[in-house]
Design a protein around this motif. Structure first.
Motif, PDB file in Angstrom:
ATOM      1  N   PHE A 216      -5.053   6.472  -4.839  1.00 16.35           N
ATOM      2  CA  PHE A 216      -4.551   7.381  -3.801  1.00 16.35           C
ATOM      3  C   PHE A 216      -5.322   7.168  -2.497  1.00 16.35           C
ATOM      4  CE2 PHE A 216      -2.659   9.972  -7.188  1.00 16.35           C
ATOM      5  CZ  PHE A 216      -1.429  10.247  -6.604  1.00 16.35           C
ATOM      6  N   ALA A 217      -6.638   7.132  -2.600  1.00 22.98           N
ATOM      7  CA  ALA A 217      -7.482   7.070  -1.402  1.00 22.98           C
ATOM      8  C   ALA A 217      -7.283   5.773  -0.630  1.00 22.98           C
ATOM      9  CB  ALA A 217      -8.955   7.228  -1.793  1.00 22.98           C
ATOM     10  N   MET A 218      -7.149   4.673  -1.330  1.00 25.34           N
ATOM     11  CA  MET A 218      -7.092   3.384  -0.643  1.00 25.34           C
ATOM     12  C   MET A 218      -5.898   3.269   0.310  1.00 25.34           C
ATOM     13  SD  MET A 218      -8.076  -0.142  -2.149  1.00 25.34           S
ATOM     14  CE  MET A 218      -8.204  -1.567  -1.133  1.00 25.34           C
ATOM     15  N   PRO A 219      -4.669   3.538  -0.143  1.00 22.47           N
ATOM     16  CA  PRO A 219      -3.563   3.433   0.816  1.00 22.47           C
ATOM     17  C   PRO A 219      -3.629   4.486   1.922  1.00 22.47           C
ATOM     18  CG  PRO A 219      -2.735   4.066  -1.363  1.00 22.47           C
ATOM     19  CD  PRO A 219      -4.193   3.773  -1.503  1.00 22.47           C
TER      20      PRO A 219
ATOM     21  N   ARG B  89       3.852   8.505 -10.676  1.00 20.79           N
ATOM     22  CA  ARG B  89       3.093   8.327 -11.917  1.00 20.79           C
ATOM     23  C   ARG B  89       2.385   9.614 -12.335  1.00 20.79           C
ATOM     24  NH1 ARG B  89      -1.096   3.455 -13.456  1.00 20.79           N
ATOM     25  NH2 ARG B  89      -1.397   4.140 -15.594  1.00 20.79           N
ATOM     26  N   ILE B  90       1.811  10.308 -11.381  1.00 23.09           N
ATOM     27  CA  ILE B  90       1.144  11.581 -11.686  1.00 23.09           C
ATOM     28  C   ILE B  90       2.161  12.588 -12.218  1.00 23.09           C
ATOM     29  CG2 ILE B  90       0.007  13.595 -10.652  1.00 23.09           C
ATOM     30  CD1 ILE B  90      -1.935  11.400 -11.044  1.00 23.09           C
ATOM     31  N   ALA B  91       3.318  12.662 -11.572  1.00 26.31           N
ATOM     32  CA  ALA B  91       4.357  13.608 -12.009  1.00 26.31           C
ATOM     33  C   ALA B  91       4.810  13.284 -13.426  1.00 26.31           C
ATOM     34  CB  ALA B  91       5.545  13.568 -11.043  1.00 26.31           C
ATOM     35  N   VAL B  92       5.007  12.013 -13.726  1.00 25.51           N
ATOM     36  CA  VAL B  92       5.437  11.608 -15.068  1.00 25.51           C
ATOM     37  C   VAL B  92       4.331  11.900 -16.078  1.00 25.51           C
ATOM     38  CG1 VAL B  92       6.074   9.615 -16.503  1.00 25.51           C
ATOM     39  CG2 VAL B  92       7.094   9.893 -14.235  1.00 25.51           C
ATOM     40  N   LYS B  93       3.084  11.645 -15.691  1.00 22.60           N
ATOM     41  CA  LYS B  93       1.961  11.914 -16.602  1.00 22.60           C
ATOM     42  C   LYS B  93       1.865  13.406 -16.927  1.00 22.60           C
ATOM     43  CE  LYS B  93      -2.946  11.200 -17.256  1.00 22.60           C
ATOM     44  NZ  LYS B  93      -3.849  10.080 -17.287  1.00 22.60           N
ATOM     45  N   LEU B  94       2.036  14.232 -15.909  1.00 22.17           N
ATOM     46  CA  LEU B  94       1.998  15.682 -16.135  1.00 22.17           C
ATOM     47  C   LEU B  94       3.160  16.136 -17.019  1.00 22.17           C
ATOM     48  CD1 LEU B  94       0.942  16.915 -12.580  1.00 22.17           C
ATOM     49  CD2 LEU B  94      -0.466  16.894 -14.669  1.00 22.17           C
ATOM     50  N   ALA B  95       4.311  15.508 -16.851  1.00 23.20           N
ATOM     51  CA  ALA B  95       5.493  15.895 -17.627  1.00 23.20           C
ATOM     52  C   ALA B  95       5.432  15.387 -19.063  1.00 23.20           C
ATOM     53  CB  ALA B  95       6.759  15.376 -16.947  1.00 23.20           C
ATOM     54  N   LYS B  96       4.928  14.185 -19.264  1.00 20.97           N
ATOM     55  CA  LYS B  96       4.990  13.554 -20.585  1.00 20.97           C
ATOM     56  C   LYS B  96       3.662  13.540 -21.342  1.00 20.97           C
ATOM     57  CE  LYS B  96       9.015  10.750 -19.712  1.00 20.97           C
ATOM     58  NZ  LYS B  96       9.970  11.397 -20.577  1.00 20.97           N
ATOM     59  N   GLY B  97       2.549  13.648 -20.642  1.00 18.67           N
ATOM     60  CA  GLY B  97       1.250  13.607 -21.320  1.00 18.67           C
ATOM     61  C   GLY B  97       0.917  12.217 -21.825  1.00 18.67           C
ATOM     62  N   ALA B  98      -0.013  12.177 -22.749  1.00 19.75           N
ATOM     63  CA  ALA B  98      -0.459  10.906 -23.332  1.00 19.75           C
ATOM     64  C   ALA B  98      -0.309  10.974 -24.851  1.00 19.75           C
ATOM     65  CB  ALA B  98      -1.917  10.637 -22.971  1.00 19.75           C
ATOM     66  N   PRO B  99       0.037   9.847 -25.460  1.00 15.62           N
ATOM     67  CA  PRO B  99       0.142   9.848 -26.921  1.00 15.62           C
ATOM     68  C   PRO B  99      -1.237   9.962 -27.562  1.00 15.62           C
ATOM     69  CG  PRO B  99       0.406   7.624 -26.068  1.00 15.62           C
ATOM     70  CD  PRO B  99       0.333   8.547 -24.885  1.00 15.62           C
ATOM     71  N   ASN B 100      -1.264  10.467 -28.778  1.00 17.03           N
ATOM     72  CA  ASN B 100      -2.525  10.551 -29.510  1.00 17.03           C
ATOM     73  C   ASN B 100      -3.004   9.156 -29.879  1.00 17.03           C
ATOM     74  OD1 ASN B 100      -2.604  13.370 -29.503  1.00 17.03           O
ATOM     75  ND2 ASN B 100      -1.264  13.481 -31.287  1.00 17.03           N
ATOM     76  N   TYR B 101      -4.307   9.050 -30.054  1.00 16.70           N
ATOM     77  CA  TYR B 101      -4.893   7.796 -30.497  1.00 16.70           C
ATOM     78  C   TYR B 101      -4.691   7.650 -31.999  1.00 16.70           C
ATOM     79  CZ  TYR B 101      -7.274   7.576 -26.003  1.00 16.70           C
ATOM     80  OH  TYR B 101      -7.541   7.519 -24.665  1.00 16.70           O
TER      81      TYR B 101
ATOM     82  N   GLY C 288       0.818  -1.210   0.000  1.00 16.17           N
ATOM     83  CA  GLY C 288       0.000   0.000   0.000  1.00 16.17           C
ATOM     84  C   GLY C 288       0.851   1.259   0.000  1.00 16.17           C
ATOM     85  N   VAL C 289       1.881   1.283   0.845  1.00 15.80           N
ATOM     86  CA  VAL C 289       2.767   2.447   0.891  1.00 15.80           C
ATOM     87  C   VAL C 289       3.523   2.591  -0.434  1.00 15.80           C
ATOM     88  CG1 VAL C 289       4.792   3.446   2.040  1.00 15.80           C
ATOM     89  CG2 VAL C 289       2.979   2.383   3.410  1.00 15.80           C
ATOM     90  N   LEU C 290       3.991   1.470  -0.988  1.00 19.42           N
ATOM     91  CA  LEU C 290       4.686   1.509  -2.283  1.00 19.42           C
ATOM     92  C   LEU C 290       3.765   2.019  -3.393  1.00 19.42           C
ATOM     93  CD1 LEU C 290       6.742  -1.811  -2.193  1.00 19.42           C
ATOM     94  CD2 LEU C 290       7.671   0.513  -2.295  1.00 19.42           C
ATOM     95  N   ILE C 291       2.538   1.535  -3.407  1.00 15.73           N
ATOM     96  CA  ILE C 291       1.571   1.973  -4.427  1.00 15.73           C
ATOM     97  C   ILE C 291       1.330   3.472  -4.309  1.00 15.73           C
ATOM     98  CG2 ILE C 291      -0.866   1.834  -5.131  1.00 15.73           C
ATOM     99  CD1 ILE C 291      -0.636  -1.228  -4.366  1.00 15.73           C
ATOM    100  N   LEU C 292       1.179   3.964  -3.090  1.00 15.35           N
ATOM    101  CA  LEU C 292       0.973   5.400  -2.888  1.00 15.35           C
ATOM    102  C   LEU C 292       2.163   6.193  -3.432  1.00 15.35           C
ATOM    103  CD1 LEU C 292      -0.750   7.697  -1.734  1.00 15.35           C
ATOM    104  CD2 LEU C 292       0.356   7.281   0.482  1.00 15.35           C
ATOM    105  N   GLY C 293       3.370   5.770  -3.099  1.00 21.49           N
ATOM    106  CA  GLY C 293       4.565   6.463  -3.592  1.00 21.49           C
ATOM    107  C   GLY C 293       4.697   6.405  -5.102  1.00 21.49           C
ATOM    108  N   LEU C 294       4.431   5.227  -5.666  1.00 23.54           N
ATOM    109  CA  LEU C 294       4.515   5.087  -7.121  1.00 23.54           C
ATOM    110  C   LEU C 294       3.435   5.898  -7.834  1.00 23.54           C
ATOM    111  CD1 LEU C 294       5.408   1.294  -7.436  1.00 23.54           C
ATOM    112  CD2 LEU C 294       6.891   3.250  -7.966  1.00 23.54           C
ATOM    113  N   MET C 295       2.274   6.045  -7.213  1.00 24.95           N
ATOM    114  CA  MET C 295       1.220   6.864  -7.820  1.00 24.95           C
ATOM    115  C   MET C 295       1.609   8.338  -7.839  1.00 24.95           C
ATOM    116  SD  MET C 295      -1.109   5.127  -9.215  1.00 24.95           S
ATOM    117  CE  MET C 295      -2.224   6.487  -9.555  1.00 24.95           C
ATOM    118  N   VAL C 296       2.307   8.798  -6.829  1.00 27.34           N
ATOM    119  CA  VAL C 296       2.797  10.183  -6.832  1.00 27.34           C
ATOM    120  C   VAL C 296       3.759  10.364  -8.004  1.00 27.34           C
ATOM    121  CG1 VAL C 296       4.206  11.869  -5.571  1.00 27.34           C
ATOM    122  CG2 VAL C 296       2.433  10.555  -4.370  1.00 27.34           C
TER     123      VAL C 296
END
Length: 178
Positions: A102-105, A66-78, A56-64
């Motif tokens: 986020f909420a669960m852990p 993941r959000i940072a990477v998503k904000l930095a890199k965005g998503a590829p076009n379909y 749970g703690v690892l998932i919470l840290g990895l989600m933080v």
């Protein structure tokens, strides 16, 4: 186009960890401490709780991350644009997945501490966020369980959508994360 390698790795690592944590969490929820102890013995029971909390703690840290990477890199076009319904459904499911991940852990950490139990991260004891309060702890753990079932349903929808795109539509949506 594919997601960046860092995004794909985070997706699959978190997915595997969540499936493991959900499976253990459901076992603990169905059987309770005494049932797990009677079935598997105290040593295995303690390991299940310890590593459920650790994941749970690892998932919470990895989600933080993941959000940072998503904000930095965005998503590829379909390759092929989604319909309005698919786009809305995808955004809703993904948004709720992120919220639950986020909420669960956080609820688990809060509830564990409020119940007076240690929040373990491997062999370290993390500080409780709340003071001991059994009533509040029970409520938080109940919410933790509800979010767990919600997360399981969202994962089912997510996998179903991915399979629809891969098998029925064959539009390359799944390939973006492989």
């Amino acid at each position: 186009m594919k997601y960046a390698l860092s995004q794909r790795l985070l997706h699959w690592i978190i997915a595997l960890m969540v499936l493991g944590a959900l499976a253990v969490g459901m076992l603990l929820g169905f059987l309770g401490f005494s049932g797990v102890k009677d079935t598997f013995g105290i040593d295995v029971t303690n390991l299940l709780y310890k590593y459920h909390k650790t994941f749970g703690v690892l998932i919470l840290g990895l989600m933080v991350i993941r959000i940072a990477v998503k904000l930095a890199k965005g998503a590829p076009n379909y390759a092929q644009p989604l319909t309005k319904f698919e786009y809305s459904a995808s955004n809703a499911v993904h948004g709720l997945l992120y919220l639950c991940l986020f909420a669960m852990p956080v609820l688990g950490w809060l509830g564990t501490g409020a119940n007076g139990f240690p929040v373990e991260f491997f062999n370290w004891k993390l500080p409780p966020i709340l003071a001991k309060d059994k009533e509040l702890g029970g409520l938080l753990m109940e919410l933790h369980g509800i979010v767990g079932w919600t997360l399981a349903a969202l994962i089912f929808l997510h996998i179903g959508g991915a399979l629809k795109h891969a098998i029925v539509k064959k539009d390359g949506v799944l390939q973006r994360m492989l």
